[in-house]
Design a protein around this motif. Structure first.
Motif, short mmCIF file in Angstrom:
data_model
loop_
_atom_site.label_atom_id
_atom_site.label_comp_id
_atom_site.label_asym_id
_atom_site.label_seq_id
_atom_site.Cartn_x
_atom_site.Cartn_y
_atom_site.Cartn_z
N LEU A 180 80.94 52.37 1.54
CA LEU A 180 81.99 50.99 1.71
C LEU A 180 82.87 51.70 2.99
O LEU A 180 83.38 50.72 3.31
CB LEU A 180 82.79 50.97 0.25
N ALA A 181 83.46 52.91 3.15
CA ALA A 181 84.29 53.28 4.18
C ALA A 181 83.48 52.34 5.74
O ALA A 181 84.98 52.27 6.51
CB ALA A 181 84.61 54.78 3.86
N SER A 182 82.51 53.44 5.57
CA SER A 182 82.24 52.13 7.28
C SER A 182 81.98 50.58 7.23
O SER A 182 82.79 50.62 8.27
CB SER A 182 81.20 52.56 7.52
N LEU A 183 82.28 49.69 6.06
CA LEU A 183 81.85 48.46 6.31
C LEU A 183 83.75 47.69 6.07
O LEU A 183 83.79 46.56 6.25
CB LEU A 183 81.26 48.37 4.48
N LEU A 184 84.68 48.99 5.58
CA LEU A 184 85.70 48.52 5.80
C LEU A 184 86.14 47.99 7.14
O LEU A 184 87.02 46.74 7.28
CB LEU A 184 87.13 49.63 5.03
N GLN A 185 86.03 48.89 8.17
CA GLN A 185 86.45 48.15 9.52
C GLN A 185 85.86 46.52 10.18
O GLN A 185 86.48 46.30 11.14
CB GLN A 185 85.51 49.56 10.48
N ASP A 186 85.19 46.41 9.21
CA ASP A 186 83.93 45.36 9.88
C ASP A 186 83.95 43.98 8.79
O ASP A 186 84.10 43.12 8.89
CB ASP A 186 82.65 45.09 10.31
N SER A 187 85.26 44.43 8.10
CA SER A 187 85.94 43.04 6.78
C SER A 187 86.98 43.01 6.95
O SER A 187 87.46 43.52 8.10
CB SER A 187 85.52 44.16 5.30
N ASP A 188 87.77 42.42 6.43
CA ASP A 188 88.91 41.30 6.84
C ASP A 188 89.88 42.31 5.63
O ASP A 188 90.94 41.84 5.32
CB ASP A 188 88.90 40.16 5.85
N PHE A 189 89.74 43.67 4.90
CA PHE A 189 90.36 44.16 4.53
C PHE A 189 91.97 44.37 4.91
O PHE A 189 92.54 43.61 3.77
CB PHE A 189 89.23 45.68 3.92
N GLU A 190 92.05 44.56 5.75
CA GLU A 190 93.55 45.62 5.79
C GLU A 190 94.23 43.65 6.43
O GLU A 190 95.33 44.09 5.70
CB GLU A 190 93.72 45.94 7.45
N ALA A 191 93.48 43.08 6.71
CA ALA A 191 94.18 41.26 6.77
C ALA A 191 94.23 40.78 5.51
O ALA A 191 95.67 40.17 5.14
CB ALA A 191 93.41 40.40 7.48
N CYS A 192 93.92 41.30 4.54
CA CYS A 192 93.14 40.53 2.68
C CYS A 192 94.92 41.58 1.85
O CYS A 192 95.81 41.09 1.54
CB CYS A 192 92.43 40.86 2.30
N VAL A 193 95.08 42.68 2.30
CA VAL A 193 95.92 43.25 1.97
C VAL A 193 97.26 42.55 2.12
O VAL A 193 98.47 42.89 1.46
CB VAL A 193 95.94 45.51 2.49
N GLU A 194 97.46 42.58 3.51
CA GLU A 194 98.67 42.28 4.43
C GLU A 194 99.26 40.60 3.33
O GLU A 194 100.31 40.02 3.38
CB GLU A 194 98.84 41.54 5.57
N ALA A 195 97.91 39.69 3.56
CA ALA A 195 98.34 38.51 3.54
C ALA A 195 98.54 38.75 0.92
O ALA A 195 99.33 37.60 0.87
CB ALA A 195 97.11 37.45 2.44
N ILE A 196 97.98 39.14 0.70
CA ILE A 196 98.78 40.06 -0.91
C ILE A 196 99.92 40.03 -0.78
O ILE A 196 100.97 39.78 -1.36
CB ILE A 196 97.95 40.82 -1.47
N LEU A 197 100.28 41.24 0.62
CA LEU A 197 102.05 41.53 0.52
C LEU A 197 102.91 41.05 0.62
O LEU A 197 104.15 40.38 0.49
CB LEU A 197 102.38 42.39 1.33
N ASP A 198 102.25 39.25 1.52
CA ASP A 198 102.80 38.00 1.93
C ASP A 198 103.10 37.01 1.02
O ASP A 198 104.22 35.87 0.49
CB ASP A 198 102.64 37.31 3.12
N CYS A 199 101.62 37.23 0.39
CA CYS A 199 102.06 36.02 -1.07
C CYS A 199 103.57 35.63 -1.84
O CYS A 199 103.42 37.29 -2.91
CB CYS A 199 101.15 36.79 -1.91
N ALA A 200 103.72 34.68 -2.06
CA ALA A 200 105.13 34.66 -3.27
C ALA A 200 104.49 34.88 -5.08
O ALA A 200 104.92 34.34 -5.59
CB ALA A 200 105.86 34.14 -2.83
N GLY A 201 102.99 34.05 -5.28
CA GLY A 201 103.12 34.30 -6.67
C GLY A 201 102.02 35.37 -6.78
O GLY A 201 102.08 36.57 -6.45
#
Length: 323
Positions: free
Chosen positions: A25-46
């Motif tokens: 999974l660690a190698s798959l993280l680079q090619d996934s949207d994991f970081e963007a997903c974390v940022e989106a959740i942090l910005d989520c008001a719900g």
């Protein structure tokens, strides 16, 4: 009954397969949207709403529990129940994570268009990046595995382990991004031993005891009577202003009796330890336990703003289940 299989070998192979898949999974993280997903959740008001079906639903519930306990409000929504009314829990400012190994199950394919109508952002925690779910989602969390640990390659084993691990990684990233502290954690875990380790303070414990004290000129008999009556295995030695001068433990008494037969001239000043181990009243009780274990002692002198306040005993910590 004698089994005709090598249990140890089978179990070892399962654990190795699942461990290798998690490491992948660690190698798959680079090619996934994991970081963007974390940022989106942090910005989520719900809330983060996690959905799935079958074994994925069980994994979803665990991830929800982890998120809630680490500062990210989350809800579980079963994919089958969602299309029969539970979709009403979704609000426009929520963030949805759908878990599915194939990404093509009928329930998921029916649910995704309904979710998109609500306007929520959606992440697919999926084992197939080319699936319907992945292609319809805003973020792809790649949890692909080569095969299940099940020899039939059917029972969800490796795939559920990787999904769970990816969920833990998500929760920990969010925890750190929010600067979530042990004090925050304690607010969400007030029950049981874990909660007590995080919120119980020395001040909550020592006040239930009478404070044993003697003056510097107290005789051995007076010292023994004070230690015995207060039942803490020790007494403080204080001056006329109640300033702590030292402590005497029952162990000090026993060692003195081994050395002396004439006790008439022995006073508290001859027995006391002038550098006792102390702890402040507002310190966590678990810190008191750590000190007792480190120094191999059973009580600590409690100070409040540097002044004698009482004693905390190992039995107090035992009673609270901290030991």
């Amino acid at each position: 009954m004698k089994l005709q299989i090598n249990i140890h070998k089978i179990a070892t192979n399962v654990l190795k397969k699942e461990a290798e898949a998690v490491l992948q999974l660690a190698s798959l993280l680079q090619d996934s949207d994991f970081e963007a997903c974390v940022e989106a959740i942090l910005d989520c008001a719900g809330r983060v709403v996690i959905t799935g079906i079958g074994k994925s639903a069980i994994i979803a519930q665990k991830i929800v529990a982890t998120l809630n306990s680490t500062g990210t409000p989350a809800l579980f929504m079963h994919a089958a129940d969602a299309i029969h009314g539970d979709l009403g829990m979704i609000q426009a400012n929520d963030f949805v994570i759908a878990i599915s190994k194939s990404g093509n199950t009928p329930e998921i394919k029916m649910l995704v268009p309904l979710l998109k109508r609500t306007g929520v952002q959606m992440a697919a925690l999926v084992g197939n990046k080319n699936s319907y779910l992945a292609q319809q989602s805003d973020f792809i969390l790649d949890a692909s595995v080569d095969s299940e640990a099940c020899p039939l390659n059917l029972a969800p084993t490796t795939s559920t382990t990787t999904a769970l691990a990816l969920g833990d990684a998500l929760a920990v990233c969010l925890l750190e991004a929010r600067n979530f502290t042990s004090e925050d954690f304690a607010r969400y875990h007030p029950g049981g031993t874990l909660g007590k380790r995080l919120y119980l303070r020395v001040a909550d414990l020592f006040g239930q005891h009478d404070l044993p004290t003697v003056n510097p000129q107290a005789t051995v008999s007076e010292i023994i009577m004070e230690i015995t009556s207060k039942r803490l295995g020790a007494t403080a030695v204080v001056d006329t202003d109640s300033k702590l001068l030292g402590i005497i433990t029952d162990g000090d008494i026993r060692r003195m009796l081994n050395r002396h037969t004439d006790l008439s001239g022995i006073k508290a000043t001859d027995l006391m330890n002038t550098t006792p181990k102390t702890i402040e009243a507002d310190e966590y009780a678990v810190k008191a336990l750590e000190q007792m274990q480190h120094y191999n002692i059973t009580q600590l002198v409690v100070l409040r703003d540097g002044q004698l306040a009482g004693f905390v005993h190992l039995h107090d910590l035992l009673r609270e289940g901290l030991v």
